[in-house]
Write a protein that holds these residues in place. Structure first.
Motif, PDB file in Angstrom:
ATOM      1  N   GLU A 256      57.821  28.753  34.862  1.00 35.84           N
ATOM      2  CA  GLU A 256      57.997  27.302  34.904  1.00 35.84           C
ATOM      3  C   GLU A 256      56.962  26.585  35.750  1.00 35.84           C
ATOM      4  O   GLU A 256      56.744  25.400  35.599  1.00 35.84           O
TER       5      GLU A 256
ATOM      6  N   GLY B 128      58.977  24.321  32.468  1.00 36.33           N
ATOM      7  CA  GLY B 128      59.673  23.767  33.619  1.00 36.33           C
ATOM      8  C   GLY B 128      60.638  22.647  33.321  1.00 36.33           C
ATOM      9  O   GLY B 128      61.558  22.397  34.097  1.00 36.33           O
TER      10      GLY B 128
ATOM     11  N   ARG C   6      64.237  24.308  31.742  1.00 37.70           N
ATOM     12  CA  ARG C   6      65.022  25.233  32.565  1.00 37.70           C
ATOM     13  C   ARG C   6      66.084  24.499  33.362  1.00 37.70           C
ATOM     14  O   ARG C   6      65.867  23.383  33.816  1.00 37.70           O
TER      15      ARG C   6
END
Length: 127
Positions: free
Chosen positions: A27, A89, A92
């Motif tokens: 991420e 990123g 998530r």
């Protein structure tokens, strides 16, 4: 914002941090580098390769909250901490991002880092 943290705003500080320890996660990439006694500082960068402005700003807000929560206890003293956003990123969940950040900070604290990026290939010079 936490009172013991300050924000990195100068490009030269971001560039200097690139020479420090690098911990890559799916991420984000965490860069850490000693900063000669300037305290715990953080910076966030997300390139235009990642979504539109709305997506990038959302990612920066999430990273900012992560850093505010993690750095006071787990951050390295007198170090710059730079988070570079990656494509995964945004999707998530926050708890897994938090876990990944703690792992990256623990690795940085023990002096472990991932191998340096390969330099971008140079254009061939024609004589």
């Amino acid at each position: 914002m936490h009172p013991s943290l300050s924000v990195i705003r100068k490009r030269s500080d971001f560039v200097a941090a690139n020479g420090g320890l690098r911990n890559a996660k799916p991420e984000f990439v965490l860069l850490t580098r000693p900063n000669e006694g300037k305290g715990k500082r953080y910076g966030i960068t997300v390139t235009k390769k990642i979504g539109n402005a709305v997506v990038r700003n959302r990612m920066k807000r999430r990273f900012r909250e992560l850093l505010w929560a993690a750095l006071p206890e787990a951050g390295l003293p007198d170090h710059d901490h730079i988070l570079i956003g990656r494509e995964g990123g945004v999707e998530r969940d926050f708890a897994s991002l938090e876990g990944e950040l703690h792992v990256a900070l623990a690795r940085a604290a023990s002096g472990e880092g991932d191998r340096a990026r390969r330099p971008r290939h140079q254009r061939s010079r024609r004589a």
